[in-house]
Each structure stands twice: as C-alpha cells, then as structure tokens.
Scaffold this motif. Structure first.
Motif, PDB file in Angstrom:
ATOM      1  N   VAL A 194     -23.077  30.011  85.013  1.00 42.85           N
ATOM      2  CA  VAL A 194     -21.691  30.196  85.447  1.00 42.85           C
ATOM      3  C   VAL A 194     -21.111  31.473  84.858  1.00 42.85           C
ATOM      4  O   VAL A 194     -20.342  32.178  85.510  1.00 42.85           O
ATOM      5  CB  VAL A 194     -20.839  28.964  85.056  1.00 42.85           C
ATOM      6  N   ARG A 195     -21.484  31.782  83.649  1.00 42.49           N
ATOM      7  CA  ARG A 195     -20.976  32.997  83.012  1.00 42.49           C
ATOM      8  C   ARG A 195     -21.467  34.248  83.734  1.00 42.49           C
ATOM      9  O   ARG A 195     -20.749  35.231  83.864  1.00 42.49           O
ATOM     10  CB  ARG A 195     -21.412  33.028  81.558  1.00 42.49           C
TER      11      ARG A 195
ATOM     12  N   TYR B 248     -23.882  26.730  81.579  1.00 44.46           N
ATOM     13  CA  TYR B 248     -22.936  27.680  80.981  1.00 44.46           C
ATOM     14  C   TYR B 248     -23.391  29.111  81.226  1.00 44.46           C
ATOM     15  O   TYR B 248     -22.604  29.968  81.644  1.00 44.46           O
ATOM     16  CB  TYR B 248     -22.815  27.404  79.484  1.00 44.46           C
ATOM     17  N   ASP B 249     -24.652  29.395  80.978  1.00 46.21           N
ATOM     18  CA  ASP B 249     -25.177  30.738  81.166  1.00 46.21           C
ATOM     19  C   ASP B 249     -25.131  31.149  82.631  1.00 46.21           C
ATOM     20  O   ASP B 249     -24.774  32.285  82.950  1.00 46.21           O
ATOM     21  CB  ASP B 249     -26.599  30.810  80.633  1.00 46.21           C
TER      22      ASP B 249
ATOM     23  N   THR C 151      -8.499  22.210  84.075  1.00 45.37           N
ATOM     24  CA  THR C 151      -9.302  22.574  82.907  1.00 45.37           C
ATOM     25  C   THR C 151      -9.311  21.439  81.888  1.00 45.37           C
ATOM     26  O   THR C 151     -10.364  21.103  81.330  1.00 45.37           O
ATOM     27  CB  THR C 151      -8.765  23.860  82.266  1.00 45.37           C
TER      28      THR C 151
ATOM     29  N   PHE D 162     -15.468  23.817  81.653  1.00 43.66           N
ATOM     30  CA  PHE D 162     -15.454  24.131  80.231  1.00 43.66           C
ATOM     31  C   PHE D 162     -15.725  25.615  80.013  1.00 43.66           C
ATOM     32  O   PHE D 162     -15.098  26.251  79.170  1.00 43.66           O
ATOM     33  CB  PHE D 162     -16.504  23.266  79.524  1.00 43.66           C
ATOM     34  N   VAL D 163     -16.622  26.189  80.793  1.00 43.80           N
ATOM     35  CA  VAL D 163     -16.930  27.616  80.700  1.00 43.80           C
ATOM     36  C   VAL D 163     -15.706  28.434  81.091  1.00 43.80           C
ATOM     37  O   VAL D 163     -15.380  29.434  80.448  1.00 43.80           O
ATOM     38  CB  VAL D 163     -18.130  27.969  81.611  1.00 43.80           C
ATOM     39  N   GLU D 164     -15.019  28.000  82.123  1.00 40.45           N
ATOM     40  CA  GLU D 164     -13.842  28.734  82.581  1.00 40.45           C
ATOM     41  C   GLU D 164     -12.707  28.681  81.565  1.00 40.45           C
ATOM     42  O   GLU D 164     -11.809  29.505  81.606  1.00 40.45           O
ATOM     43  CB  GLU D 164     -13.369  28.190  83.925  1.00 40.45           C
TER      44      GLU D 164
ATOM     45  N   THR E  94     -26.574  21.650  79.880  1.00 34.81           N
ATOM     46  CA  THR E  94     -25.246  22.236  80.076  1.00 34.81           C
ATOM     47  C   THR E  94     -25.192  23.676  79.551  1.00 34.81           C
ATOM     48  O   THR E  94     -24.419  24.473  80.059  1.00 34.81           O
ATOM     49  CB  THR E  94     -24.149  21.387  79.411  1.00 34.81           C
ATOM     50  N   TRP E  95     -26.006  23.986  78.565  1.00 36.50           N
ATOM     51  CA  TRP E  95     -26.089  25.366  78.098  1.00 36.50           C
ATOM     52  C   TRP E  95     -26.648  26.266  79.196  1.00 36.50           C
ATOM     53  O   TRP E  95     -26.200  27.393  79.401  1.00 36.50           O
ATOM     54  CB  TRP E  95     -26.946  25.428  76.849  1.00 36.50           C
TER      55      TRP E  95
ATOM     56  N   CYS F 171     -18.929  20.859  82.555  1.00 39.52           N
ATOM     57  CA  CYS F 171     -19.256  22.071  81.806  1.00 39.52           C
ATOM     58  C   CYS F 171     -18.849  23.322  82.571  1.00 39.52           C
ATOM     59  O   CYS F 171     -18.486  24.329  81.965  1.00 39.52           O
ATOM     60  CB  CYS F 171     -20.747  22.103  81.489  1.00 39.52           C
ATOM     61  N   VAL F 172     -18.869  23.251  83.893  1.00 38.77           N
ATOM     62  CA  VAL F 172     -18.455  24.408  84.695  1.00 38.77           C
ATOM     63  C   VAL F 172     -17.006  24.758  84.392  1.00 38.77           C
ATOM     64  O   VAL F 172     -16.651  25.918  84.190  1.00 38.77           O
ATOM     65  CB  VAL F 172     -18.662  24.114  86.201  1.00 38.77           C
TER      66      VAL F 172
END
Length: 104
Positions: free
Chosen positions: A76-77, A73-74, A39, A21-23, A69-70, A18-19
């Motif tokens: 990492v963002r 996501y938050d 990626t 995936f965010v990128e 994972t959400w 997911c890390v």
C-alpha cells in the motif's frame, strides 16, 4: 471447518484494516471528518483482529498475521490506493470482524 472460517475472517479483517492503518501515517492532517472516522474504524479493526488472532491461535499465528499485514503495508505504501478502495477496505474489515464475532 468453523475454525478455518473464523481464522480466515480474522485474517481478512486484519489485512483490510491494515490498509487504513497505513493511511493513518500519510501526512493528511486536513482530512474530512468522515475520513477520520473511517481511519478510526480501520485501525480499531486491525488491532482487534490481531489481538483476537493472538488469543485464538497463539503467538505463532499472530506473528504470521503481522508478517502478512507488513507485506500489505509495504504494498500500500508503494502503490497508493484510491479513496474508494480505502473506504471499501475499511468497511469490509469491520464487516468481517462482526461476522467473526457473530459466529463465535
């Protein structure tokens, strides 16, 4: 005991994938080929691990994994990790998915 290890491996694979995936959603169209390959590997690992969790544990387990994972996501963002951390997360996620497949 084998079920706990398998579930943990799938969770680690999904969270680390997911890390990357965010990128994917970061506005980096001029990335190198290696970054694009990483990626693709990270996103594939994330989607595969989530699908395997759905198959293995059902809808509730997959939903809990997606909530986790959400959260990743938050995080990492808000705090952009370095390229080394991104590369490590990508290949560790693939390694944990392959270990899960080998154990299963």
């Amino acid at each position: 005991m084998n079920d706990i290890v398998a579930t943990a491996l799938l969770t680690v694979a999904a969270v680390l994938g997911c890390v990357r995936f965010v990128e994917m959603f970061a506005d980096r169209r001029n990335g190198t080929t290696w970054e694009q390959v990483a990626t693709t590997v990270g996103v594939t690992t994330f989607v595969t691990a989530t699908g395997l969790m759905l198959e293995r544990g059902g809808v509730v387990a997959a939903a809990l994994l997606l909530l986790l994972t959400w959260l990743v996501y938050d995080t990492v963002r808000r705090h952009a990790p370095s390229k080394r951390i991104l590369a490590a997360c990508t290949w560790l996620s693939m390694a944990s998915l392959l270990v899960y497949i080998a154990l299963d």
